[in-house]
Structures are given as structure tokens and as C-alpha cells.
Design an enzyme around this catalytic site. Structure first.
Site, short mmCIF file in Angstrom:
data_model
loop_
_atom_site.label_atom_id
_atom_site.label_comp_id
_atom_site.label_asym_id
_atom_site.label_seq_id
_atom_site.Cartn_x
_atom_site.Cartn_y
_atom_site.Cartn_z
N LYS A 119 -18.65 23.42 -37.77
CA LYS A 119 -17.58 24.42 -37.84
C LYS A 119 -17.64 25.17 -39.16
O LYS A 119 -17.98 24.60 -40.21
CB LYS A 119 -16.22 23.73 -37.67
CG LYS A 119 -15.05 24.69 -37.52
CD LYS A 119 -13.77 23.93 -37.24
CE LYS A 119 -12.56 24.85 -37.12
NZ LYS A 119 -11.31 24.11 -36.85
N SER A 194 -8.48 25.63 -33.13
CA SER A 194 -9.30 26.61 -33.81
C SER A 194 -10.80 26.29 -33.76
O SER A 194 -11.62 27.10 -34.17
CB SER A 194 -8.87 26.71 -35.27
OG SER A 194 -9.08 25.46 -35.95
N SER A 218 -6.77 21.08 -33.01
CA SER A 218 -7.85 22.06 -33.02
C SER A 218 -9.17 21.55 -32.47
O SER A 218 -10.08 22.35 -32.23
CB SER A 218 -8.06 22.59 -34.44
OG SER A 218 -6.90 23.23 -34.92
#
Length: 563
Positions: A119, A194, A218
Site C-alpha cells: 500500500k 482505503s 480499511s
């Protein structure tokens, strides 16, 4: 996806290509030393184990595997926009180094040669780390995050950085200033957020597994929307060193994989990195994640016999779609067939009483469940307003020139930060301001204690708590972006776990019926603090049963490396 450009770092001398079948065997292969035994793909659904076995048998090289996934990125990323930075040369160099080690009898473990995505809020010395923001558009860290170092030590091939909501602020992966990510199951829908880029990359088979972060769901929400296994470990289980902070008392590094066994392999590798400088990491003498390999599934008709689970009543009340509830009750009934004693008060939802077996049922009520969402947003946004103060154009981030100091500060933040980030900073600053901190922040801290104490007290009675992972299937693009309140409410199933610091795993249940029959739905299982091993054992039993009884196929359905 016009206007969205993938950040590709290219160097001369390396070309991405694959053979006709995607498994270019090298000639003249000799013994690579001791070949470890790995479970096959058919029995466990583990892509990591499947590739690891073929690497050690000489059927594939790590370079072959990496090139296949790079080719898949080239084919799919223009539409999905899940990866925002890749370096094919660097990836292939990593793979070649693993091939040399295996050739010489050096085996780093099952992750050796496995392509992994990271990420974009996790620092990597080999890639830019932007957190999806123009504020950090040209930021390249001088060091690797601790979890990245752990993956490198395990021999993983870092294939790219995954898209995300800007600074982790969002539930759809649309607030990224590098462009929205789309759901591989239906490109007109969002993948969740996210960590949507990480989830979409695994679902689109651009990598074998991915690392994400979970502040209020997330990792788990994208796992549900993309049909994956998403693990949020106990707070403090994994080091946060090198993670760009959103809300420091909530942020956790998590994993997104296509099977529970792959999740266990990732957790085991990440857990090995112990850094004394990370004061939020807790040393805990827990059982190793590899212990789940020793479960004898085949010998038990009811492999979960004696386990007790509670269904949180408030998680199945108003606001949850019928499609999600249908899938959830099918999963609950399957768990009961595996030997679990499941408690739920049937009369609270009469329309679904037909899904429940006869026998003793009782409520598992968490009265503080609904209060967790507002408390979470007050606390998380308060911490975010403090953490993001550093991005002022002087200490961190890009700068916009101005002759006047006030205009310099305000210009940098107003022009470089996105709308959602500015909205959350303003709300967080308000809740911490004089005269309002007692009314909002202090009361939210008290609610956090109530939520934590209640969930932990329930887990003293049960082996785990069950809830839907989301309230609805993946929404269409731009739906929640236009309605921030709807986006915040979407986190209601997950935020209480972060408030409590507990571990939770999302598993793929039966797909949503009716018009959304092609969309996955997840089941959330909440466990005791530092009880990840037991959580993984139970999850693995459920995962295997879903293939046989709910018709959930092994994922990915179309495995790239099959002959």
C-alpha cells in the site's frame, strides 16, 4: 481511465515477456538442495504454497512467475488503476536473486519469489510513497518500513505500490489524487477503501498477496467487496514503523490474500520483524501462525465441535441490505453445521428466522455497538488533524511559492490536499478546540472504553463474534463520494474492532443473490486479543466448507500459472 497515468520506473536491459504457457522452464536445471514440502493448491486454495512447491520442483523460476504477473499488470491496470508505481527491472532483479539462492540450496521460506504489492502509505526505498496525495507526489523515502524489510528478508518480490484513498481517508479508494481504483468484479463499482488498491491488485491477479493498513476497516471492507481474505491483527501485533500515520492509536498493518493459508504465511513473515523503536508494538508470546498447518480437517465430521460463537444482534438490524443478510445467514448456518454452538435471538429478525436451526438461542447484544461509529470518527479525525500538520510544505511535502508566510502555509495545504482530507482535518481540529474537547473528544474516549470492555467481555464467553463485514455490496463509483455521511456510515461494521484493538478476519461468503449475483459478500469473525492463530484455524475450516456447501469457488478462479 483517461488521464490516469501509471508511474512506471524503467531501466534499459530488461524486457517483460512470458512463454506461451507462462511457465518458461530453464534448461540444465540441477538439484536446488533440499526441497521443502508444501501443500498443493487444490487442497488449501493457497496460491503461495502452489507457487512455492513448483519453484522448488523446478517447474517454474521466480523470474517466470514475476514476468507473468507483470504481464497481467500491463493488461489490466489501465482500467483498474490498482497499482500506482511499478519497477519491472527491480522486480525481475529481485526474482533472479531468489532463483540464484534456490539454485544454491538457500531457501528463505514459502514467500521466496512471491510477487507482493505494498500500500502506498508504507515507506519503500525502491518506490515513491505518496499516500495517494499530491502533497507527497515526489516523495521517495530513504528507508523501508519495518514490514517491508520483513518481506524482503522472507524473499518476497515487491512488484509495486498500491493505490489508496488519500492518506487513508475514505472507504471507496476514490479520494486518491492518482485516480480512482475500480473493482475487478465490476469496474463500474468501487473496491472499498482505503486499501482498495491492494485488494483490487490481488483480485485482478496482479500480485499473489498485498499489504494494506486498517484504521477503521480499511483492509476488511475491501476484502469483502473484492472477494478476498482480509486480516486486521491485534493492535501492536505488527510494527507500524515506516507507516505514514493517519490515526496513530488505530492504524494497523494488515494483509489481503486469496486464501486463509496465504494469510497465515503473510502474518508469520510480518510478525518476525521486531523493532524496539516502535513503542506501539507489543511483544507477545503467542503461538506461531504456522501452527494452523497441523489441523486434521479430514478426520472430523464437525471440525469446530465445541466452539461457541455469538452473532452481534445490533449488526443485523436496520441499515443492512437483504443481499448481505441472505449471505450472512447462509454463512452462520454453515458454521453451525461444522459443530459450532451459535447464539442469536431469532425473534428480533422474524423475516430471517427460517435461516436458524431449532434449539437454544439467546441474544448476544452489544449495547455500545451503534455508539462506536461516532466515537471512532471523533477520535480518528482528532488524531489526523495533529498527524497531518507536518505536511506544510516546509517539513514535509511539496511547496507552492509565496512571498507571505501565512499564504505559503495555507496555499500549500489548500491546493495540495484533497477535499476529503481537508474536511477531516477541519472536523478533527474542531473537536480538539478549546471549549469543545470536553464535549466531544473526552466523551469519545469514554465510549471507546465502553466498546472495548464490552467486546472483550463477550469474547470471554465465546470463541468469536460474527457480523457481516459490510452493510451493502460494493457501491457504484461516485455514489459515496458525493455523500460523505453515507461513506462514514459504511464503516459501522468494522470500527468497533479498531476501537477495541482486537483482531478480525473477513472471509468470502456466498455471493449476493438476485441482481447483484456476481458480487462477493464477506463474513467478519472477531477474535480475542493476540488470538490470530485460533482465528486463522477457524477461518480455514469455514473457507474449506464454503467451497463444498455454498458453491464458493477457490479464488482466483482462473489461476494464471496453470498449464
Amino acid at each position: 481511465m483517461g488521464g490516469i497515468e501509471l508511474h512506471v520506473i524503467r531501466r534499459p536491459g530488461v524486457h517483460v515477456r512470458t512463454s506461451e504457457k507462462g511457465n518458461c522452464n530453464r534448461s540444465g536445471t540441477k538439484s536446488r538442495g533440499t526441497i521443502r514440502a508444501y501443500s498443493n493448491y487444490e487442497s488449501s486454495g493457497s496460491v503461495i504454497r502452489h507457487i512455492a512447491q513448483r519453484l522448488r520442483q523446478g517447474d517454474l523460476s521466480a523470474e517466470d512467475v514475476t514476468k507473468v504477473y507483470l504481464k497481467q499488470i500491463e493488461k489490466t491496470n489501465t482500467v483498474i488503476n490498482s497499482l500506482v508505481a511499478i519497477d519491472p527491472d527491480f522486480a525481475i532483479r529481485q526474482a533472479r536473486a531468489i532463483d540464484r539462492e534456490l539454485f544454491n540450496g538457500i531457501d528463505r521460506g514459502p514467500l521466496a519469489g512471491i510477487p507482493i504489492a505494498i500500500k502506498d502509505n508504507i515507506c519503500t526505498v525502491d518506490f515513491p510513497t505518496t499516500a495517494g496525495s499530491n502533497c507527497l507526489k515526489e516523495h521517495k523515502p530513504p528507508y523501508d518500513a519495518d514490514v517491508v524489510r520483513a518481506l524482503k528478508n522472507a524473499g518476497a518480490v515487491l512488484i509495486g505500490k498500491a493505490n489508496m484513498d488519500e492518506f487513508g481517508m475514505g472507504s471507496t479508494s476514490e479520494s486518491s489524487q492518482l485516480g480512482a481504483t475500480r473493482n475487478p468484479w465490476d469496474v463500474s463499482r468501487v473496491p472499498g477503501g482505503s486499501s482498495g488498491g491492494s485488494a483490487a491488485a490481488v483480485a485482478a491477479q496482479q500480485c499473489v498477496a498485498a499489504v494494506g493498513t486498517d484504521t477503521g476497516g480499511s483492509v476488511r471492507q475491501p476484502a469483502s467487496h473484492c472477494g478476498l481474505v482480509g486480516l486486521k491483527p491485534t493492535y501492536g501485533k505488527l510494527t507500524r514503523g515506516g507507516l505514514l500515520a493517519y490515526a496513530s492509536s488505530f492504524d494497523c498493518v494488515g494483509t489481503l490474500t486469496s486464501s486463509v493459508e496465504d494469510c497465515a504465511v503473510m502474518l508469520q513473515a510480518l510478525s518476525r520483524q521486531r523493532i524496539c523503536s516502535d513503542l506501539t508494538q507489543i511483544t507477545h508470546d503467542a503461538q506461531n501462525s504456522s501452527a494452523m498447518d497441523h489441523i486434521d480437517y479430514a478426520s472430523k465430521i464437525k471440525p469446530l465441535d465445541g466452539c461457541r460463537f455469538g452473532v452481534i444482534r445490533q449488526a443485523t438490524e436496520s441499515g443492512v441490505s437483504d443481499a448481505v443478510l441472505d449471505s450472512f445467514w447462509d454463512s452462520v448456518n454453515l458454521i453451525r453445521e461444522l459443530g459450532v454452538i451459535t447464539f442469536f435471538q431469532a425473534e428480533n429478525i422474524p423475516s430471517f428466522s427460517s435461516f436458524l436451526y431449532e434449539g437454544d438461542v439467546e441474544s448476544v447484544s452489544c449495547e455500545s455497538f451503534a455508539h462506536g461509529l461516532p466515537a471512532y470518527y471523533i477520535l480518528a479525525l482528532s488524531e489526523a488533524s495533529s498527524n497531518l500538520a507536518r505536511y506544510d510544505g516546509i517539513r514535509e511535502g511539496l511547496s507552492i511559492s509565496s512571498e507571505e508566510l501565512t499564504n505559503f502555509y495555507s496555499g500549500n495545504r489548500s491546493k495540495l490536499l484533497g477535499d476529503e482530507v481537508k474536511r477531516r482535518i477541519l472536523m478533527g481540529t474542531y473537536t480538539l478546540s478549546a471549549g469543545y474537547a470536553d464535549a466531544y473528544y473526552e466523551r469519545a474516549l469514554k465510549v471507546r472504553s465502553l466498546v472495548r470492555n464490552e467486546l472483550r467481555s463477550k469474547l470471554n464467553q465465546y470463541d468469536g463474534l460474527l457480523t457481516p463485514a459490510v452493510a451493502n455490496v460494493a457501491p457504484k463509483l461516485n455514489t459515496e463520494l458525493r455523500d460523505p455521511l453515507a461513506m462514514y456510515v459504511a464503516d459501522i461494521m468494522t470500527v468497533n474492532v479498531n476501537l477495541s484493538g482486537l483482531p478480525a478476519i473477513v472471509l468470502r461468503g456466498k455471493q449476493a443473490p438476485g441482481v447483484n449475483s456476481n458480487l462477493p459478500v464477506g463474513l467478519q469473525l472477531i477474535g480475542q486479543a493476540f488470538g490470530e492463530v485460533e482465528l486463522l484455524k477457524i477461518a480455514s475450516v469455514f473457507e474449506r466448507a464454503t467451497r463444498q456447501q455454498l458453491g464458493v469457488q477457490s479464488f482466483p478462479e482462473d489461476f494464471l500459472l496453470e498449464n
